[in-house]
Design an enzyme around this catalytic site. Structure first.
Site, PDB file in Angstrom:
ATOM      1  N   GLY A 277      47.993  39.818   6.177  1.00  0.00           N
ATOM      2  CA  GLY A 277      48.004  38.472   5.976  1.00  0.00           C
ATOM      3  C   GLY A 277      47.606  37.772   7.401  1.00  0.00           C
ATOM      4  O   GLY A 277      47.349  36.576   7.196  1.00  0.00           O
ATOM      5  N   TYR A 363      37.720  29.121  -2.479  1.00  0.00           N
ATOM      6  CA  TYR A 363      38.609  28.591  -1.717  1.00  0.00           C
ATOM      7  C   TYR A 363      38.495  27.088  -0.856  1.00  0.00           C
ATOM      8  O   TYR A 363      39.253  26.893  -0.109  1.00  0.00           O
ATOM      9  CB  TYR A 363      39.281  29.485  -0.743  1.00  0.00           C
ATOM     10  CG  TYR A 363      39.669  30.955  -1.325  1.00  0.00           C
ATOM     11  CD1 TYR A 363      40.729  31.082  -2.191  1.00  0.00           C
ATOM     12  CD2 TYR A 363      38.581  31.893  -0.879  1.00  0.00           C
ATOM     13  CE1 TYR A 363      40.726  32.473  -2.634  1.00  0.00           C
ATOM     14  CE2 TYR A 363      38.887  33.316  -1.549  1.00  0.00           C
ATOM     15  CZ  TYR A 363      40.004  33.598  -2.341  1.00  0.00           C
ATOM     16  OH  TYR A 363      40.120  34.567  -2.836  1.00  0.00           O
ATOM     17  N   CYS A 390      22.597  28.185  -9.074  1.00  0.00           N
ATOM     18  CA  CYS A 390      22.409  27.028  -9.969  1.00  0.00           C
ATOM     19  C   CYS A 390      23.760  26.367  -9.970  1.00  0.00           C
ATOM     20  O   CYS A 390      24.364  26.235 -11.171  1.00  0.00           O
ATOM     21  CB  CYS A 390      21.733  27.167 -11.400  1.00  0.00           C
ATOM     22  SG  CYS A 390      19.940  27.597 -10.761  1.00  0.00           S
TER      23      CYS A 390
HETATM   24  C1  PLP Z   1      45.237  41.483   0.097  1.00  0.00           C
HETATM   25  C2  PLP Z   1      46.626  42.216   0.547  1.00  0.00           C
HETATM   26  C3  PLP Z   1      46.790  42.804   1.683  1.00  0.00           C
HETATM   27  C4  PLP Z   1      45.866  42.222   3.043  1.00  0.00           C
HETATM   28  O1  PLP Z   1      46.035  40.821   3.045  1.00  0.00           O
HETATM   29  P1  PLP Z   1      44.667  40.177   4.217  1.00  0.00           P
HETATM   30  O2  PLP Z   1      45.158  38.810   4.217  1.00  0.00           O
HETATM   31  O3  PLP Z   1      43.377  40.421   4.018  1.00  0.00           O
HETATM   32  O4  PLP Z   1      45.309  40.922   5.878  1.00  0.00           O
HETATM   33  C5  PLP Z   1      47.629  43.568   2.186  1.00  0.00           C
HETATM   34  N1  PLP Z   1      48.602  43.829   1.183  1.00  0.00           N
HETATM   35  C6  PLP Z   1      48.340  43.394  -0.177  1.00  0.00           C
HETATM   36  C7  PLP Z   1      49.393  44.037  -1.037  1.00  0.00           C
HETATM   37  C8  PLP Z   1      47.482  42.663  -0.319  1.00  0.00           C
HETATM   38  O5  PLP Z   1      47.267  42.340  -1.612  1.00  0.00           O
END
Ligand code: PLP
Length: 467
Positions: A277, A363, A390
């Site tokens: 994240g 987004y 398009c």
């Molecule tokens: C998408 C996801 C990640 C990675 O998230 P990032 O924001 O790209 O670092 C990690 N764990 C799970 C379970 C995810 O769905």
């Protein structure tokens, strides 16, 4: 800690040169996710953009456009920072796994693997890619809120760890009657909010992912009765493109409290997975923490919680996607048509758009761009960079500061490594771009550009329609 000094006042940004990495990029601890471009990007003496020692306009001549250009050294450095920070700052065993949905292809998985990174996959396709890249199954974790029985069976057969997201997973696992116990982590919804786009928030209670905390006891009851399920850990992931450190600071306590409960129930838990994240910089306004700072918060919070709940330090896993690959890639386009709506807006169109980068239309994501063949040209115009598809919403960058552009100029959009190629489509039957890996002046194709044949390969014409 070296941090880039990017001027946040857009009005003071006068040419593409301002997006180049500053002197802080040369520091050993420079964190790639804080920079708009790969750390070794520079301007050549021909006033062109150079990445990985390769001249970008020349790359476009040779490989065509749109073109994903991935910098190998930047990717490796990012992997090393994650791995080193985690092993240096955490007292127990640890593993970084790449959330490969950010960009799953054989070369990227192979590079990450060679840097000691494991793999998080969310489908049979991503699982096959990881295996093809040589990632051993002990380092592969299967995620997903709706895994098919076939995907589960494949992962079980190969010996991967399954992250059980819900009852459907647990019942399907039991239904597979595996010969030996399957390594399972339980994904729980921690009830932690973070400030990011609602489509990429996953930690709040009203999420489609993970077991609800009110179900935890019932889940523990169930799994303790199943010989074929060995619950080896607890997992949570709270969202993506997060700039705050607090949510991950709070997560340790929540996760370890569940870990402790699982242990008290006699489950063989030994691993804790805090998800990914960490955000990256897409514009001068973005200020993500460094990889080191993020890992520091994660390890401190898990360590403190382990002390509080009196449990031995589990194997700590984190699974970055975006911040592992996002800042290592740019997308080069060629400029085509132009349109002026008097008194309202100037448009320039590039030869790609939402098919190779669906993030703006999905987004409302913002990007920055540079003109690779005239890096020092003065930004004297405000133009909207449109895609070729398009849809009126197919805008790559609204109101971009750019110099006057000519047809065939090479416009390079920055920080496109994550959720671009992996989310690319064939909308309007546009072939998906090639991706090349650059390193020390060498360029290799890692994804071949699609051809018309590729586009038509799946089409079938029933006999009665054949004329
Ligand atoms: C998408 C996801 C990640 C990675 O998230 P990032 O924001 O790209 O670092 C990690 N764990 C799970 C379970 C995810 O769905």
């Amino acid at each position: 800690m070296a941090t880039p000094t990017l001027d946040k006042d857009v009005s003071r940004q006068t040419s593409s040169l301002q997006y180049l990495p500053d002197a802080s990029a040369r520091a050993d601890d420079a964190s790639p996710n804080q920079f708009l471009m790969p750390l070794n990007a520079k301007v050549s003496d021909r006033d062109t953009l150079e990445i990985g020692g390769c001249d970008v306009p020349e790359l476009v001549k040779k490989f065509g456009s749109p073109l994903y250009i991935l910098d190998e050294q930047n990717l490796r450095k990012t992997c090393q920072q994650y791995r080193n920070a985690l092993s240096n700052l955490y007292g127990g065993e640890s593993l970084v796994i790449y959330a490969s949905k950010a960009w799953s292809c054989t070369a990227i998985c192979a590079i990450a693997h060679s840097e000691g990174i494991g793999m998080d996959v969310v489908s049979g396709g991503e699982l096959h890619t990881a295996l093809q890249a040589g990632v051993p199954s002990e380092k592969i974790y299967l995620h997903g809120n709706n895994k098919s029985v076939e995907e589960l069976a494949l992962a079980v057969e190969k010996g991967c760890t399954i992250i059980a997201d819900n009852w459907f997973d647990l019942h399907n696992l039991v239904g597979l009657k595996p010969a030996s116990p399957v390594r399972v982590m339980l994904r729980l919804t921690p009830g932690i909010e973070c400030h990011t786009h609602e489509y990429i928030r996953t930690g709040h209670i009203d999420s489609k992912f993970g077991f609800d905390p009110t179900q935890v006891e019932e889940v523990f009851d169930f799994v303790t009765q199943q010989d074929c399920i060995s619950v080896i850990g607890i997992h949570a992931h709270i969202g993506s493109q997060i700039f705050e450190l607090q949510p991950h600071g709070d997560l340790g306590d929540v996760l370890v409290s569940w870990f402790k409960k699982a242990q008290d129930r006699g489950l063989p838990v030994a691993e804790l997975n805090v998800g990914g994240g960490l955000g990256i910089r897409y514009t001068e306004q973005d200020d993500p923490p460094s990889i080191h700072e993020w890992i520091e918060v994660v390890t401190r919070s898990v360590t403190a919680a382990c002390e509080k709940y009196q449990v031995a330090l589990p194997k700590l896993i984190c699974e970055p996607g975006r911040s592992l690959v996002g800042s290592s890639c740019v997308t080069a386009y060629k400029v085509g048509s132009k349109k002026t709506v008097p008194g309202i807006r100037n448009y320039i169109s590039v030869d790609g758009g939402m098919s190779d980068n669906p993030r703006p239309i999905t987004y409302q994501s913002l990007y920055r761009s540079v003109v690779a063949n005239r890096m020092s040209a003065t930004f004297s115009e405000t133009v909207t960079v449109a895609g070729k598809h398009c849809e009126s919403g197919d805008v790559v960058i609204p109101d971009a500061k750019l110099p006057p552009l000519e047809t065939d100029d090479v416009l390079v959009v920055l920080a496109t490594g994550a959720y671009n190629a992996s989310m690319a489509s064939n909308y309007n039957r546009v072939p998906r771009p090639a991706a090349i890996l650059v390193n020390d002046g060498e360029a290799n194709v890692i994804l071949r550009r699609e051809t018309t044949e590729d586009l038509l390969r799946g089409d079938c014409l029933p006999t009665r329609l054949q004329g």
